[in-house]
Enzyme design. Structure first.
Site, PDB file in Angstrom:
ATOM      1  N   ARG A  36      -6.698  -7.397  -4.077  1.00  4.68           N
ATOM      2  CA  ARG A  36      -7.267  -8.352  -3.097  1.00  4.68           C
ATOM      3  C   ARG A  36      -7.662  -9.659  -3.745  1.00  4.68           C
ATOM      4  NH1 ARG A  36      -9.704  -3.137  -0.337  1.00  4.68           N
ATOM      5  NH2 ARG A  36      -7.797  -2.797   0.841  1.00  4.68           N
ATOM      6  N   GLU A  51      -2.367  -6.239   1.916  1.00  6.81           N
ATOM      7  CA  GLU A  51      -3.423  -5.818   0.976  1.00  6.81           C
ATOM      8  C   GLU A  51      -4.706  -5.485   1.753  1.00  6.81           C
ATOM      9  OE1 GLU A  51      -1.598  -6.496  -1.811  1.00  6.81           O
ATOM     10  OE2 GLU A  51      -2.881  -5.772  -3.431  1.00  6.81           O
ATOM     11  N   PHE A  66       7.627  -1.931   4.475  1.00  8.56           N
ATOM     12  CA  PHE A  66       7.023  -3.194   3.988  1.00  8.56           C
ATOM     13  C   PHE A  66       6.767  -3.185   2.486  1.00  8.56           C
ATOM     14  CE2 PHE A  66       4.770  -3.437   8.384  1.00  8.56           C
ATOM     15  CZ  PHE A  66       5.810  -4.169   8.949  1.00  8.56           C
TER      16      PHE A  66
HETATM   17  C1  LIG Z   1       5.279  -9.124   3.866  1.00  6.59           C
HETATM   18  C2  LIG Z   1       4.588  -7.809   3.704  1.00  6.59           C
HETATM   19  C3  LIG Z   1       4.519  -7.225   2.458  1.00  6.59           C
HETATM   20  C4  LIG Z   1       3.892  -6.002   2.295  1.00  6.59           C
HETATM   21  N1  LIG Z   1       3.896  -5.416   1.053  1.00  6.59           N
HETATM   22  C5  LIG Z   1       3.422  -4.133   0.942  1.00  6.59           C
HETATM   23  C6  LIG Z   1       3.587  -3.418  -0.263  1.00  6.59           C
HETATM   24  O1  LIG Z   1       4.135  -3.938  -1.255  1.00  6.59           O
HETATM   25  N2  LIG Z   1       3.157  -2.148  -0.341  1.00  6.59           N
HETATM   26  C7  LIG Z   1       2.557  -1.545   0.720  1.00  6.59           C
HETATM   27  O2  LIG Z   1       2.179  -0.397   0.589  1.00  6.59           O
HETATM   28  N3  LIG Z   1       2.382  -2.204   1.877  1.00  6.59           N
HETATM   29  C8  LIG Z   1       2.812  -3.471   2.028  1.00  6.59           C
HETATM   30  N4  LIG Z   1       2.689  -4.129   3.229  1.00  6.59           N
HETATM   31  C9  LIG Z   1       2.061  -3.454   4.340  1.00  6.59           C
HETATM   32  C10 LIG Z   1       0.692  -4.029   4.699  1.00  6.59           C
HETATM   33  O3  LIG Z   1      -0.255  -3.698   3.724  1.00  6.59           O
HETATM   34  C11 LIG Z   1       0.356  -3.505   6.103  1.00  6.59           C
HETATM   35  O4  LIG Z   1       1.174  -4.206   6.994  1.00  6.59           O
HETATM   36  C12 LIG Z   1      -1.099  -3.697   6.429  1.00  6.59           C
HETATM   37  O5  LIG Z   1      -1.888  -2.868   5.671  1.00  6.59           O
HETATM   38  C13 LIG Z   1      -1.363  -3.445   7.921  1.00  6.59           C
HETATM   39  O6  LIG Z   1      -0.788  -2.260   8.365  1.00  6.59           O
HETATM   40  P1  LIG Z   1       0.085  -2.250   9.730  1.00  6.59           P
HETATM   41  O7  LIG Z   1       1.068  -3.321   9.567  1.00  6.59           O
HETATM   42  O8  LIG Z   1       0.573  -0.915   9.919  1.00  6.59           O
HETATM   43  O9  LIG Z   1      -0.934  -2.674  10.846  1.00  6.59           O
HETATM   44  P2  LIG Z   1      -1.892  -1.734  11.696  1.00  6.59           P
HETATM   45  O10 LIG Z   1      -2.638  -0.854  10.773  1.00  6.59           O
HETATM   46  O11 LIG Z   1      -1.110  -1.117  12.788  1.00  6.59           O
HETATM   47  O12 LIG Z   1      -2.891  -2.772  12.303  1.00  6.59           O
HETATM   48  C14 LIG Z   1      -2.654  -3.495  13.522  1.00  6.59           C
HETATM   49  C15 LIG Z   1      -3.919  -4.233  13.898  1.00  6.59           C
HETATM   50  O13 LIG Z   1      -4.989  -3.291  14.132  1.00  6.59           O
HETATM   51  C16 LIG Z   1      -6.090  -3.609  13.336  1.00  6.59           C
HETATM   52  N5  LIG Z   1      -6.807  -2.419  12.952  1.00  6.59           N
HETATM   53  C17 LIG Z   1      -6.278  -1.262  12.469  1.00  6.59           C
HETATM   54  N6  LIG Z   1      -7.274  -0.401  12.181  1.00  6.59           N
HETATM   55  C18 LIG Z   1      -8.439  -1.021  12.499  1.00  6.59           C
HETATM   56  C19 LIG Z   1      -9.809  -0.659  12.448  1.00  6.59           C
HETATM   57  N7  LIG Z   1     -10.171   0.511  11.987  1.00  6.59           N
HETATM   58  N8  LIG Z   1     -10.728  -1.561  12.852  1.00  6.59           N
HETATM   59  C20 LIG Z   1     -10.366  -2.762  13.330  1.00  6.59           C
HETATM   60  N9  LIG Z   1      -9.083  -3.156  13.400  1.00  6.59           N
HETATM   61  C21 LIG Z   1      -8.142  -2.293  12.988  1.00  6.59           C
HETATM   62  C22 LIG Z   1      -5.493  -4.302  12.135  1.00  6.59           C
HETATM   63  O14 LIG Z   1      -6.451  -5.097  11.476  1.00  6.59           O
HETATM   64  C23 LIG Z   1      -4.416  -5.135  12.787  1.00  6.59           C
HETATM   65  O15 LIG Z   1      -4.963  -6.295  13.324  1.00  6.59           O
HETATM   66  C24 LIG Z   1       3.286  -5.372   3.396  1.00  6.59           C
HETATM   67  C25 LIG Z   1       3.340  -5.976   4.637  1.00  6.59           C
HETATM   68  C26 LIG Z   1       3.999  -7.166   4.807  1.00  6.59           C
HETATM   69  C27 LIG Z   1       4.116  -7.746   6.177  1.00  6.59           C
END
Ligand SMILES: Cc1cc2nc3c(=O)[nH]c(=O)nc-3n(C[C@H](O)[C@H](O)[C@H](O)COP(=O)(O)OP(=O)(O)OC[C@H]3O[C@@H](n4cnc5c(N)ncnc54)[C@H](O)[C@@H]3O)c2cc1C
Ligand SMILES: Cc1cc2nc3c(=O)[nH]c(=O)nc-3n(C[C@H](O)[C@H](O)[C@H](O)COP(=O)(O)OP(=O)(O)OC[C@H]3O[C@@H](n4cnc5c(N)ncnc54)[C@H](O)[C@@H]3O)c2cc1C
Ligand SMILES: Cc1cc2nc3c(=O)[nH]c(=O)nc-3n(C[C@H](O)[C@H](O)[C@H](O)COP(=O)(O)OP(=O)(O)OC[C@H]3O[C@@H](n4cnc5c(N)ncnc54)[C@H](O)[C@@H]3O)c2cc1C
Lengths: 385, 258, 303
Positions: free
Chosen positions: A246, A366, A158
């Site tokens: 953010r 973010e 991502f």
């Molecule tokens: C279009 C796009 C652009 C992006 N750009 C970048 C980028 O440039 N650089 C980069 O590094 N990343 C980037 N990302 C990644 C983005 O920051 C992550 O997708 C985000 O941080 C969530 O991580 P995950 O997708 O692994 O979800 P997960 O961490 O698997 O989360 C899944 C669900 O569980 C919840 N959850 C997880 N932990 C907890 C907790 N402790 N308490 C309560 N709820 C929780 C989350 O809120 C979510 O609802 C991008 C993502 C997208 C889709």
């Protein structure tokens, strides 16, 4: 208390608005639909020339020294026209700022001017991994000290702007045995470095013009001098910079929400059903009142967080609050706006479905809004125990 | 070389206008102000000349009005003007072109500008008088409605836009004044670093009382919307419905659809 | 009221718009005389006094000298009003005369109002009534606002001699760009304004023009932005047209645009702003987004 913008801030807001209206809005819908990204790249170049890539960066590195409030205003105006452009600008600013904050003088001089001037179309922020999203400290990518160089192995997912980023700020584990979050370091990796592979582009729900790709490190060898900040201090750096980012994402959400409501409100004053304008119905009026009130509250939260950062005060809690509130207000506004257009809102003949798709991700990247709540509550609770 | 460009701040013309309490001009509440479009061309041309002439050239921007006009002044400074004069006048809107031009010429008289740029007209008042009056009061050469500008060694060569797309080519020796028309150039966006640097540029505030010695020659006695022309049909509502109605009207009233 | 009318002459010809000055004078009432820098072979059909200076000697554009000539005539005639057309000639010259006489100038008069003059403002959205406070008044009248009136007869010509130099040297005319379309002959014109949003949308407007069997027209910003070539421009600095049907798409109806098309037999305007001034002259104002309405309209007629 003084809530007015300075003349410089107003001018920056006007410049962003004029540019967005003239250059970004006309191409936003086709960028969303098509595969040709060149209008985006063209506009990024023009935005760089105007100084939008280093709003909060010092002049000596090619920045504008316009401050964080101006950054927020600019992102909102850009997002009103094109969210994909806005997220790229927001990430570019974040990358420039992190290099300025923790990079060495050589690193700053080597990369920041290229981001600010548009020589690099973008900068990449490579933190997230498949195994480490909300919990970046759980990352697996490794950097191994090999004499005069570091060797990176692993993959990121991502990563915004990866195919056209000139440089990546990338995180990797440098001490496997350290307690969680204490063994991660931050590196600068130039595009084109052998072993740096840009993987497949994700097919997303929205923000189509902004590329989101996998980035793979396959025995990627970078010089010793590519370490940024102190060894094993990377996680703290990431957490600190994300707080600033953010403000950008909250501002982006605000812009999309406003665009949606401005469109649907005008529509409501033109569309008739039951022999009258639908804006005469209280159901519609309440949607308008609620959405604009929430967006205004979001704006004030964002302004407050931006002001605190600019004034050198603590701002992490405020930035999380603003990001969470603004992106949720934006999603609700898009939902309402689409509803106000009835069936038409669901079609691609109107821009509102695009706004709704573009707004959705702002509650996720973010730091998801759940994670924002973790940060906010932790920060509050620490004063109670 | 000393250059002057005169700018006015006007409301966004897509706004709705309501008469003020006195009923002689618009009510400013809720209006967003920006630089008069014609003046943007004037500023751009002045800045281009400033760049062409380089060192030793000084470009001043002048605006008459309340505090809000400082934003337009700062935009001009960010676009490349060197310094500014803000003639402070909360009642500028009530002055006629003669008075406005008198104020500008009183300011310019002792300062010996070589070239003065103004917009061809303002978007809100549209009198197209101020520039020419200033030139006459200063006794300098003047031409209006220019869509092309060249300067070389004391001579301006300009193209005036005439009706029907024809242009008139004229030459003027400085000191001179030109009024700028739409399409003269493509005004630049001010860059952010320049917006920030403009903060350090000097804006001299001058009270209008110091410069204005003239009474107005004409008074606005009423500001009002145009009388509605009867007969025109206004179609609102559903697109499909509007299409049906327009087609029916065309069939009924014209011979273009059969 | 006594008026001195200032006729217009360009490229060796008296301009037809000169007759609008007589239309205005007739509405104002009272005596009038005319001044023109022109030639004896191009006299207006009018039986009154004509102060005539020779354009060959005085130049067609020489504001310093033309001002002097007008002031001479003013001296003799002592008029209450000196009336110009609001044109590139008139708005350039009128303020010079006004300053010399320290007379009030009222620009772009569209009608007479009780004790004063009605003028447009705010891009034609609003009106002002202006009352001059000086004994003499300089006026410029909006093209097309007063009827063309040919009083008939042969003028009593009084020649004025060239005198004095000039600070503005006129070196010649540059012809209008070559036309790739002749709007003047078109029976149906569909015009695009800034409201169409972007260059990519021009084909949508063109499609309607084609479906109706007409030509594509445009407002000036659309031409300035190079969305279409100048030959499509309608208005004072473009072409003056009078088709059977004129469809204005996303055009606000600024005076300079109206001047080029208001004589059209039937006018349809599509504008999202119900208060846009184009509504004043349109036979039908469709309040809608152009990009919504036009494709739907085209589809319906094409069928
Ligand atoms: C279009 C796009 C652009 C992006 N750009 C970048 C980028 O440039 N650089 C980069 O590094 N990343 C980037 N990302 C990644 C983005 O920051 C992550 O997708 C985000 O941080 C969530 O991580 P995950 O997708 O692994 O979800 P997960 O961490 O698997 O989360 C899944 C669900 O569980 C919840 N959850 C997880 N932990 C907890 C907790 N402790 N308490 C309560 N709820 C929780 C989350 O809120 C979510 O609802 C991008 C993502 C997208 C889709
Ligand atoms: C994908 C899709 C498939 C469809 N399939 C079919 C189909 O198979 N057959 C069919 O007949 N139709 C179909 N429709 C049409 C659908 O039923 C209509 O879109 C729906 O009834 C809403 O009408 P509208 O879009 O005209 O919205 P509008 O009626 O214009 O409504 C706009 C907004 O105004 C609100 N509103 C309207 N009146 C009032 C009121 N009195 N009080 C408060 N609020 C009010 C509405 O709730 C809405 O928020 C389909 C639409 C779509 C998008
Ligand atoms: C000396 C002089 C000569 C000039 N000569 C000419 C000339 O020859 N021809 C000419 O045209 N102009 C001329 N002008 C310029 C003129 O004053 C106006 O600036 C111009 O006509 C405005 O063009 P417009 O109506 O397209 O744009 P605008 O005034 O910007 O109006 C756009 C309109 O589109 C509407 N709109 C916006 N979006 C939409 C939408 N999605 N759907 C529906 N409607 C929408 C808006 O409500 C607005 O009314 C001249 C000016 C001067 C000073």
């Amino acid at each position: 208390m003084f809530l007015d913008l300075s003349e410089e801030q107003k001018l920056i807001q006007d410049t962003a608005r004029d540019f967005a209206k003239a250059e970004l809005e006309p191409v936003a819908a086709s960028l969303d639909q098509g595969d040709d990204r060149s209008p985006l790249l063209n506009n990024l170049k023009k935005l760089a020339e105007l100084g939008f890539m280093g709003l909060n960066v010092k002049g000596e590195y090619g920045g504008s020294e316009a401050g964080v409030v101006s950054f927020s205003l600019a992102i909102t105006e850009i997002a009103r026209a094109c969210a994909s452009t806005a997220v790229t600008v927001s990430v570019n600013n974040m990358v420039a700022e992190v290099i300025q904050a923790v990079g060495s003088e050589e690193q700053r001089n080597a990369y920041i001017p290229k981001i600010c001037s548009g020589e690099y179309a973008a900068g990449g922020f490579a933190l997230t991994e498949t195994c480490a999203g909300s919990d970046p400290a759980g990352m697996c990518t490794q950097a191994v000290d090999d004499g005069d160089s570091w060797v990176l192995n692993g993959s990121k997912i991502f990563i915004t702007s990866a195919p056209y980023a000139g440089v990546f700020v990338a995180w990797a584990v440098t001490d496997k045995d350290a307690p969680k979050g204490k063994g991660i370091s931050c590196f600068l990796v130039e595009a084109g470095t052998k072993g740096l592979v840009i993987g497949k582009e994700e097919k997303k729900m929205g923000q189509h013009a902004s590329a989101t790709n996998e980035v793979i490190f396959d025995d990627c060898r970078i010089p010793k001098s590519a370490l940024m900040g102190k060894l094993n201090d990377g996680f703290r750096i990431a957490a600190g910079e994300l707080a600033g980012g953010r403000i950008g994402i909250g501002s982006l959400g605000l812009g999309v929400g406003l665009a949606a409501m401005d469109y649907s409100t005008r529509y409501a004053t033109e569309r008739s059903q039951f022999g009258q304008k639908i804006s005469n119905f209280q159901a519609i009026q309440w949607m308008i009142a609620d959405a604009y009130t929430e967006l205004e509250a979001a704006r004030l939260l964002l302004m407050s967080a931006a002001y605190r950062k600019e004034a050198g005060k603590s701002f992490a809690r405020e930035a999380s609050m603003a990001k969470m509130f603004a992106t949720e207000a934006a999603n609700k506004a898009c939902y309402k706006a689409l509803q106000m257009l009835g069936g038409y809102g669901y079609t691609q003949d109107f821009p509102v479905e695009r706004y709704a798709r573009d707004a959705r991700i702002t509650a996720i990247y973010e730091g998801t809004n759940e994670i924002q709540r973790v940060i906010i509550s932790r920060d509050i609770l620490k004063n109670f125990s | 070389m000393k250059l002057l460009v005169c700018i006015k701040q006007v409301p966004d013309l897509e706004s709705r206008f309501k008469p003020d309490a006195a009923g002689v001009w618009y009510n400013e509440t809720d209006l967003a102000f920006r630089m008069n479009e014609y003046d943007e061309y004037a500023v751009e041309q002045a800045v281009r000349l400033r760049e062409q002439l380089g060192e030793g050239c000084e470009l001043t921007v002048l605006s008459i009005g309340p505090d809000r006009v400082v934003e337009a002044i700062k935009k001009s400074l960010a676009m490349g003007c060197d310094n500014a004069a803000h003639i402070q006048d909360a009642a500028a809107y009530s002055k006629d072109p003669w008075q406005i031009a008198s104020i500008i010429s009183a300011y310019a008289k002792e300062r010996n500008f070589d070239i003065i740029f103004t917009g061809m007209q303002s978007q809100d008042r549209g009198s197209a008088q101020v520039g020419v009056i200033v030139a006459e009061l200063l006794g300098i050469a003047c031409t209006t409605t220019i869509v092309n500008f060249d300067y070389d060694n004391g001579t301006i060569t300009a193209k005036r836009e005439l009706e029907g797309g024809i242009k008139g080519v004229v030459k003027l020796k400085t000191p001179a004044l030109v009024t700028c028309q739409l399409g003269l150039n493509v005004p630049r966006y001010p860059t952010l670093p320049n917006i920030m640097k403009a903060k350090k540029k000097e804006i001299t505030a001058i009270s209008v009382a110091e410069l204005l010695k003239e009474e107005s020659l004409a008074a606005t006695t009423s500001f009002h919307p145009p009388a509605k022309k009867g007969g025109g049909i206004v179609l609102e509502g559903d697109i499909a419905d509007q299409v049906e109605k327009v087609i029916a009207i065309l069939k009924d009233k014209t011979a273009v659809l059969r | 009221m006594k008026t001195l009318l200032i006729g217009e002459y360009r490229e060796g010809k008296m301009l037809e718009s000169t007759y609008e000055l007589f239309g205005f004078a007739a509405q104002l009432g009272g005596e009038s005389a005319m001044l023109m820098v022109g030639s004896e072979s191009q006299l207006p059909a009018y039986g009154g006094t004509l102060y005539l200076a020779d354009a060959a000697a005085c130049g067609e554009y020489n504001p310093d000298m033309h001002k002097k000539l007008i002031l001479e005539a003013v001296q003799i005639e002592n008029p209450d009003c000196i009336v110009f057309l609001h044109s590139s000639y008139g708005w350039d010259l009128a303020p010079r005369v006004a300053v010399a006489l320290k007379a009030a100038q009222v620009s772009e008069v569209i009608a007479l109002a009780d004790g004063g003059f009605e003028v447009g403002c705010c891009n034609g959205k609003m009106r002002r009534t202006v009352k001059p406070a000086t004994a003499k008044t300089v006026l410029t009248i909006q093209a097309g606002s007063f009827p063309v009136l040919q009083p008939g007869g042969t003028p009593d010509v009084r020649k004025l001699e060239a005198a004095g130099g000039t600070t503005v040297e006129f070196t010649g005319y540059e012809a209008a760009e070559k036309k790739d379309v002749d709007l003047a002959k078109a029976e149906i014109i569909v015009s695009a304004g800034r409201g169409v949003g972007k260059k990519d949308n021009i084909p949508v407007i063109q499609a309607l023009a084609t479906a109706l069997g007409g030509e594509l027209g445009a407002s000036r910003p659309v031409v300035d932005a190079e969305w279409v070539s100048h030959s499509h421009q309608v208005g004072t600095t473009g072409q003056t047209v009078s088709p059977k049907l004129y469809v204005a798409c996303g055009i606000s109806g600024a005076i300079q645009h109206l001047a080029g098309m208001k004589k059209s037999d039937f006018i349809i305007a599509i504008n999202k702003d119900k208060d846009a001034p184009i509504g004043e002259i349109a036979d039908v104002l469709v309040v809608a987004d152009v990009m919504q309405f036009v494709p739907a309209f085209t589809a319906k007629i094409a069928r």
